[in-house]
Design an enzyme around this catalytic site. Structure first.
Site, PDB file in Angstrom:
ATOM      1  N   ALA A 131      40.107 -52.910  -5.904  1.00 14.85           N
ATOM      2  CA  ALA A 131      38.959 -53.813  -5.942  1.00 14.85           C
ATOM      3  C   ALA A 131      38.295 -53.927  -7.308  1.00 14.85           C
ATOM      4  O   ALA A 131      37.357 -54.686  -7.472  1.00 14.85           O
ATOM      5  CB  ALA A 131      37.918 -53.348  -4.920  1.00 14.85           C
TER       6      ALA A 131
ATOM      7  N   PRO B  95      36.275 -50.480  -1.069  1.00 17.45           N
ATOM      8  CA  PRO B  95      37.425 -51.390  -0.960  1.00 17.45           C
ATOM      9  C   PRO B  95      38.571 -50.958  -1.877  1.00 17.45           C
ATOM     10  O   PRO B  95      38.338 -50.416  -2.967  1.00 17.45           O
ATOM     11  CB  PRO B  95      36.842 -52.739  -1.409  1.00 17.45           C
ATOM     12  CG  PRO B  95      35.386 -52.633  -1.119  1.00 17.45           C
ATOM     13  CD  PRO B  95      35.025 -51.199  -1.368  1.00 17.45           C
ATOM     14  N   ILE B  96      39.804 -51.191  -1.412  1.00 21.63           N
ATOM     15  CA  ILE B  96      40.996 -50.745  -2.144  1.00 21.63           C
ATOM     16  C   ILE B  96      41.446 -51.831  -3.114  1.00 21.63           C
ATOM     17  O   ILE B  96      41.375 -53.021  -2.810  1.00 21.63           O
ATOM     18  CB  ILE B  96      42.111 -50.399  -1.133  1.00 21.63           C
ATOM     19  CG1 ILE B  96      41.670 -49.183  -0.301  1.00 21.63           C
ATOM     20  CG2 ILE B  96      43.438 -50.103  -1.835  1.00 21.63           C
ATOM     21  CD1 ILE B  96      42.376 -49.036   1.010  1.00 21.63           C
TER      22      ILE B  96
ATOM     23  N   LYS C  96      32.155 -47.604  -8.697  1.00 16.97           N
ATOM     24  CA  LYS C  96      31.412 -48.087  -9.860  1.00 16.97           C
ATOM     25  C   LYS C  96      31.495 -49.616  -9.917  1.00 16.97           C
ATOM     26  O   LYS C  96      32.380 -50.247  -9.337  1.00 16.97           O
ATOM     27  CB  LYS C  96      31.944 -47.478 -11.167  1.00 16.97           C
ATOM     28  CG  LYS C  96      33.409 -47.809 -11.511  1.00 16.97           C
ATOM     29  CD  LYS C  96      33.618 -49.120 -12.237  1.00 16.97           C
ATOM     30  CE  LYS C  96      35.074 -49.381 -12.574  1.00 16.97           C
ATOM     31  NZ  LYS C  96      35.355 -50.772 -12.978  1.00 16.97           N
TER      32      LYS C  96
ATOM     33  N   ASP D 100      39.536 -44.133 -16.011  1.00 14.47           N
ATOM     34  CA  ASP D 100      38.243 -44.168 -15.311  1.00 14.47           C
ATOM     35  C   ASP D 100      37.845 -42.814 -14.720  1.00 14.47           C
ATOM     36  O   ASP D 100      36.690 -42.623 -14.340  1.00 14.47           O
ATOM     37  CB  ASP D 100      38.277 -45.195 -14.164  1.00 14.47           C
ATOM     38  CG  ASP D 100      38.141 -46.623 -14.647  1.00 14.47           C
ATOM     39  OD1 ASP D 100      37.699 -46.829 -15.792  1.00 14.47           O
ATOM     40  OD2 ASP D 100      38.478 -47.545 -13.872  1.00 14.47           O
TER      41      ASP D 100
ATOM     42  N   GLY E  58      40.249 -45.259  -6.363  1.00 14.55           N
ATOM     43  CA  GLY E  58      41.255 -44.202  -6.496  1.00 14.55           C
ATOM     44  C   GLY E  58      40.860 -43.170  -7.540  1.00 14.55           C
ATOM     45  O   GLY E  58      40.987 -41.955  -7.321  1.00 14.55           O
ATOM     46  N   SER E  59      40.351 -43.639  -8.673  1.00 14.35           N
ATOM     47  CA  SER E  59      39.914 -42.727  -9.737  1.00 14.35           C
ATOM     48  C   SER E  59      38.776 -41.839  -9.250  1.00 14.35           C
ATOM     49  O   SER E  59      38.708 -40.654  -9.574  1.00 14.35           O
ATOM     50  CB  SER E  59      39.439 -43.529 -10.958  1.00 14.35           C
ATOM     51  OG  SER E  59      40.503 -44.255 -11.527  1.00 14.35           O
TER      52      SER E  59
END
Length: 296
Positions: free
Chosen positions: A98, A95-96, A11, A137, A103-104
């Protein structure tokens, strides 16, 4: 043995306002979130044991109980007394760390996938309530699209999002930004410029991308950009390459720009690739999670 494959989408924020802080430390927000067509691939397969096994093509994420995907599986196993094990492979494209809810989004995909695999028959709202226990999120990442999020991010009002013809240029500089530190560094009393979410929603309804792009505000950017000059540098490159507007997403460090013209976005990408490696041109998307090529 059953298996399932999902797309787990990132997002961006078209706005972020921070209105206050609760006694438990959580911040009260009002923000517009939009799913984009940049996604991780999540492959889930049942095991003959009760183990939870996490694998990935990325060496930058934990593969143990610290991973939010592990927590999501564990939560469902405990809640519904399930004695099956699963292996999850996470193919990372988002991208991590970011500010894009990667992750969510992975946790959301696992909840949606296991709901189908284990025939739990949970509704979207029930899944979102479970997801909120993992992170603010996650409920949005389950549904995707575009929302006005309030409360601590869990109260979602669905709105019309960016038109699919709008090109979104995304650039994540090689920086680590702590969300906790960014919120901690925000002085709520001294915020000068806040987003007008009512105006943004009205303009999204009218598909007036110029006014949307020129009125995007993220109050967290004042904190992150103070410590990382790259944020403003990337925005400058995007604007110089005909972005209608450019802003940081989440607590950073990712920056995005909105373009009416895909060719201009691609030229901007070319320019940014001279200095940054994680640069993408994408469009908006109406869904957060996709199962085996179909939306849930």
């Amino acid at each position: 043995m059953n298996s399932i494959e999902l797309k787990s989408r990132a997002k961006i924020n078209l706005s972020i306002d921070v209105l206050g802080k609760r006694k438990d430390g959580y911040h009260l927000v009002e923000m517009i979130m939009q799913t984009i067509d940049l996604y991780d691939i999540i492959k889930i397969k049942e095991l003959g044991t009760e183990d939870i096994v996490i694998k990935s093509d990325s060496s930058d994420i934990p593969l143990d109980k610290e991973n939010i995907v592990y927590k999501a599986i564990n939560l469902l196993k405990n809640k519904f007394k399930i004695n099956k094990g699963v292996e999850v492979f996470i193919q990372k494209n988002i991208p991590i760390a970011a500010g894009m809810a990667g992750g969510s989004s992975n946790a959301a995909a696992v909840l949606v996938g296991l709901n189908k695999l284990w025939k739990l028959n949970l509704s979207e709202i029930e899944l979102q309530k479970i997801g909120f226990k993992l992170g603010a999120d996650v409920p949005f990442c389950i549904c995707g699209g575009a929302v006005l999020a309030s409360g601590v991010g869990e109260e979602l009002t669905y709105i019309k999002g960016l038109h699919k013809d709008i090109s979104i240029l995304v650039c994540k500089p090689d920086l680590f930004v702590s969300t906790r530190d960014v919120y901690g560094g925000l002085d709520l009393e001294s915020i000068q410029n806040r987003p007008n979410n009512k105006l943004l929603i009205d303009c999204l309804n009218r598909e007036d991308i110029n006014i949307v792009a020129s009125n995007m505000v993220n109050v967290l950017e004042t904190v992150t950009s103070k410590y990382h000059k790259e944020i403003n540098e990337i925005e400058k490159i995007m604007i110089e390459n005909k972005a209608l507007g450019s802003m940081m997403s989440g607590s950073g460090p990712t920056v995005f720009g909105l373009f009416e013209n895909k060719e201009q976005a691609l030229r901007g990408k070319e320019k940014l690739l001279e200095k940054y490696s994680q640069v993408y041109v994408v469009n908006s998307n109406e869904k957060g999670v996709e199962i085996d090529g179909e939306f849930k």
